[in-house]
Every structure is written in C-alpha cells, then in structure tokens.
Scaffold this active site. Structure first.
Site, short mmCIF file in Angstrom:
data_model
loop_
_atom_site.label_atom_id
_atom_site.label_comp_id
_atom_site.label_asym_id
_atom_site.label_seq_id
_atom_site.Cartn_x
_atom_site.Cartn_y
_atom_site.Cartn_z
N CYS A 283 0.87 -1.17 0.00
CA CYS A 283 0.00 0.00 0.00
C CYS A 283 0.91 1.23 0.00
O CYS A 283 1.82 1.31 -0.82
CB CYS A 283 -0.97 -0.03 1.17
SG CYS A 283 -0.22 -0.34 2.79
N GLY B 289 2.84 0.40 3.94
CA GLY B 289 2.97 -1.04 4.07
C GLY B 289 2.77 -1.56 5.46
O GLY B 289 3.26 -2.64 5.81
#
Length: 592
Positions: free
Chosen positions: A325, A328
């Site tokens: 993402c 993370g």
C-alpha cells in the site's frame, strides 16, 4: 492393547486443556503488549526479544530459513531485527541438513542498497513461501522529496561518503540547470536496485492497494508508485492496481458496531484517482464483475481481492508476488495475514502449526514486528487489525481454497455471497428449541425449530417472513466523507416480543450434529437471512473458525470493543464474552 484408565485419560485431557489455555494466554499477552507499544527495532525490550525468538521457532517448525540482519533497525527501523528468508520446506528426514538456495550475503547487500527506493525505507521483503514462490511485502515507491532527503542525510552523517549505492554507483547530485535530468539519474539508480531485488526474489506480479496514483500531502507528492513511473522502469513486471480503502475507513466500520456488510467506500473523493487495473488473463478466470467494484461493500471487496491474490499465486509456478500500500503497515499486513491464514487452512503453508500458533505468528510477525501502529489506530478507532481476524468467517468457503478440487456435481446449492460454511456454528440444546448465535460482524443466527422445513436461497425477514429484494435497501449517509451506506429500514425492534433465550454459541465441532437441521442467518443486516441446510464443516472451516475464536477471546480480555451505540441484542458483548469463557479467559475491558 489396554485402554487407558479413567484417571489417566482424565489427566491427559486436563493436561491438554492446560496447554491450550497457556497458548491462548500467550495470544492475549501478545495483543496486550501490541495494543500499548509500537515496535521499533532500535528499542527492543526483553519481552519483544522473546516474541522475536518465538517467531523464529514457529518458522523453523516447517521451513529452513536464513536471516537478513536488521540489528538495531540499521536497515529499516520498523522491520524485525531478524528478518526471516524462508528457503524451503523442511522434512523430518532433512531436519539436520541445510543448504541455502541463495547467496544470503548478496541478498543482504541488495536489501541494504535498495531500501531507499521505497517509502520509509520499507524495502521488498519476502514473508511467505508458497510452492517455492515468495509472497513479499513493502511500502510504495519513494518520491523525489524523500529520496533527496535521505541521500542528503546519509551523506552528511557518514562523514561525506555514502556506501548505500556501492563503490560502482555513487549518487550524482543534479546541477541547478539540469534538475530534471538529475532526478532521472537518481531514480534510475535507486529504482534500478529495487528492480534487481525484485528479480532476485523472482517476483513478477506487483499488487498496489493505493487509492491514489501518488500520495499527496500539503500539495506535494510525497510518494509515487510503479504504475505511474514515467520512465516505465517496471514495464517488465505485471502491475495490478487494486485500490482498497486506507485505515481511516475502518473507523466507519467500528462506528457501525463492527459491521462490514453494506459499508461502501466513497470513490468520489478528490484524492481517489487510482483506477482498478487487472490484466485480462486474471479477470477472465474469476467469476467476478470487476466493473462493479465501486459498489461493493467492504466484505465483497475484501473477498474478491483475496480471490484475485490467491488466483495470481496459483497461476504461475515460478514467479512470486509483491503486495503493498503506501507505508505497508495497514492494508498490506491485512492481506498478507489473510493470505497466510488462508493457505495455512488448506495445509499449504506452516503445515505443523496449530490454530493458536499460526495466530501468534501472524499477529507477531505480520503485524507487530513489521510496525503496525496499533496503539495509534485504536485511539483513532481505526480497527483494521480487528477486522482482519473477524473477517476470517467470510473466507471459510472452499471458494477461497488454494486446493484445486472438483466441485461436487450433485450439489443442490449454488455459490452465493453467504456460503454454506458460514452457517454451521450452532450447538443444539438437549431439548429442541430456538437457538441463537452470532455470525460475522455480530449478526444473529437462528435455528429453524421445524428442522426439516424447506428453505430457499433468498434472504428473508425474520419478523415478517417476507423475501428481501433489492428494493428493500436504501442509500444512507454518514458524517464521514469516506462512506456510503446501503441499509434496510429498521423493522422496529419493538416488534420483538421476547429476546432469544439461549446464550450465543459458535462451535465448529457442533456443526456435524446439525447437518439435517435447517438454519437461517443474518447477513447484511441482523434481520435478513439466506436460508439453506448445513452440511458438516470442512477442515478449512474448522481451522479458520478455531483461529477466529481464539483471537476474539484474547481481544476481549485485553482491548475489548467500543460500541458506538447500544446493540438491541447485546450482540457484541455476548460474542466476546462467550469466546472469553470458551478458552478460559476473562474479559477485563467492558465494552462501552
């Protein structure tokens, strides 16, 4: 062969219960520490050292592994001090032999040199080994601001030299009249090293969970991503953009009394600009209408993304997967943890671990030691951590299994959003009667007292007995711009003449005794149930329910849940209390 005496068998049973109780307490102790402390590699206490050693011991049960050293957080401040690189599955025959499959010194060097390519230095890190393929995690790509900040910091505090790049590749500081060219050269170097690490780990697929193309703060691009790399440096990889709501969205989940059904992310917000992009080779093999992703609620979105990830790792026998993402440490551990638990439930990874052990490993390693900020998230009500483990009941179906099994042709039921496996959770009274239990997100499950009555797959209203059509739902709004809700009008709780009398129960072992009885279940609201008969639970279901049960008990005894409004059935309180009692833990935090 002589049968064990009652006293012997009784002592064995007591011993087993004591051991199970200890392991459950171990989970509770872990969550208690996690809820109060954010892990930092340079500030490791004895308690954290014990957790790290326990993780190594659990990994070592089934795998031979090497260690990437991160002493005092020298490589990354919020990665484990001893990062496990799983080499291969070990067997009893080869327990005492070990042959590394990589040059661990080269891997350590690649890690040290590539870390600056990623936001917060959270480099590509292998965490799951599945059929010889690495499933990895990281943050997204760092933007120019972070890159220049880190290179300048390293240069100053290394006495004018910086060996991050290696002797053959010193960073060049761009001159004022060629800033753009200098940016390109710097990105070529750092992202080139990131790509080398990805290739060394045989990663081909990159799954980006960001809802943005680039993370913007105060008008500046603070991070980037592979999908918008202007030089197309990642063109040789298969890139998937699968936008998934960030941790802020899970405050809405908590504010709805931890109910994910009907909770839809608001895709019209200004910062949301990442499209759903999935190669046709994956979409055509999954019976999912991807064009409708913006209308999916949180349950369906998570289910479909997990199906996609499982499909990817099963479609290629040689290549690994990277999931990330932004930083993370929220969405990334959510899917890493779901992948690990789903594969474990199939017996595909960590085959020797018991439910309490795999739960300990994924909480400690995937969440705590990789820097998830649980204390901060709890303060803000962003319960993504709780959502992960409560969500396990939504993936008990064989539809999520990595095992390739032929579907039974004589099955009288077709797949729906609510699986047969979801319904097998009740234990009858000695005398037949109505029984209540709690399904996912604290909905009600009721046993049909008629037993053999004919049930359909349609959702029905518990009070009126009428089917619930699509027209019964309406769009609602919340104070949060992130959320669009689809709800049914409340059918008036006053019409409930008397509450259900039996204590809520959720026992996978009881399901086999109820295979001939009809059940109804609350799905998207506590009042709607898709009816069907309940067969014996699968091994996958039993395993995942056991993990969820232990988690809920431990969470109840440590963190607890904060209900935003009193539940008419006391569902949240009842759920956590029953699990706490079931494994011998007492809730210390009342639910308010």
């Amino acid at each position: 062969m002589m049968a064990a005496s009652p006293s012997v068998s009784g002592s064995l049973t007591a011993s087993g219960q004591t051991l199970s109780g200890r392991k459950s307490e171990e989970i509770a102790d872990l969550i208690d520490l996690f809820s109060k402390t954010q892990y930092r590699a340079k500030e490791v206490s004895r308690r954290v050292e014990t957790i790290e050693k326990r993780c190594l011991e659990l990994f070592g049960r089934d795998y031979k592994y090497s260690v990437i050293h991160n002493t005092n957080g020298e490589v990354c401040g919020h990665y484990p001090q001893q990062i496990v690189f799983l080499e291969y599955e070990s067997t009893e025959l080869h327990k005492d032999r070990f042959e590394s499959t990589v040059q661990i010194t080269k891997l350590q060097d690649l890690v040290n040199r590539s870390k600056m390519a990623r936001c917060r230095g959270r480099f590509v890190c292998p965490v799951i080994l599945y059929n010889g393929k690495h499933i990895c995690r990281s943050s997204t790509l760092a933007g120019w601001g972070e890159l220049y900040g880190r290179t300048g910091y390293n240069y100053i505090f290394s006495g004018g030299t910086d060996d991050t790049w290696g002797a053959e590749s010193e960073p060049e500081v761009p001159e004022e009249d060629s800033v753009r060219n200098g940016d390109s050269q710097l990105f070529d170097k750092v992202r080139g090293l990131d790509i080398k690490l990805l290739r060394y780990l045989s990663v081909r697929y990159i799954c980006d969970l960001m809802v943005e193309n680039k993370k913007v703060k105060f008008g500046l691009n603070v991070t980037s991503s592979e999908k918008v790399d202007k030089a197309q440096r990642y063109a040789d990889f298969t890139l998937l953009s699968v936008p998934y709501p960030g941790c802020e969205f899970f405050k809405d989940y908590k504010d709805r009394d931890y109910t994910a059904e009907g909770l839809v992310f608001n895709w019209n917000q200004d910062f949301v600009d990442a499209p759903l992009t999935i190669p046709a080779c994956f979409t055509k093999n999954l019976s999912i209408n991807w064009s409708e992703y913006q209308s999916w609620d949180l349950v369906h979105q998570t289910q479909n993304y997990l199906k996609l990830l499982l499909h990817i790792i099963n479609s290629d026998d040689e290549s690994g997967l990277l999931v990330h993402c932004i930083s993370g440490w929220d969405r990334t551990p959510l899917f890493v943890s779901l992948l690990r638990l789903s594969l474990w439930a199939d017996g595909a990874v960590h085959a020797s671990l018991e439910p309490t052990e795999i739960l300990y490993l994924t909480i400690a390693y995937d969440w705590f030691l990789f820097g998830h900020m649980l204390p901060d998230r709890l303060t803000k009500g962003e319960e993504i951590f709780f959502f992960c483990f409560n969500f396990l009941k939504h993936i008990v179906s064989e539809k999520f299994s990595a095992k390739k099994k032929q579907r039974r042709k004589n099955s009288q039921f077709k797949d729906t959003d609510f699986t047969v496996d979801d319904l097998c959770k009740l234990k009858s009274r000695e005398a037949r009667g109505s029984v209540t239990s709690l399904s996912s997100d604290f909905s009600l499950i009721t046993e049909d007292a008629g037993g053999a009555s004919s049930l359909t797959n349609e959702a029905v209203d518990l009070f009126s007995g009428q089917p619930l059509g699509a027209s019964s739902w309406r769009k609602g709004h919340t104070s949060s711009p992130q959320t669009v809700l689809w709800n049914r009008p409340d059918p008036m709780h006053e019409r409930l003449a008397h509450p259900f009398s039996q204590e809520a129960k959720s026992s996978s072992s009881s399901s086999s005794n109820q295979s001939e009885q009809g059940f109804t279940r609350a799905g998207s609201s506590p009042m709607s149930v898709p009816g069907r008969r309940c067969p014996s639970p699968s091994e996958r279901q039993v395993r995942l329910e056991a993990v969820r049960e232990v988690f809920l008990a431990a969470y109840s005894s440590t963190v607890g849940l904060k209900s935003s409004a009193p539940s008419p059935s006391g569902a949240i309180t009842g759920l956590l209390e029953q699990f706490a009692r079931g494994v011998g833990l007492r809730g210390t935090n009342s639910i308010i």
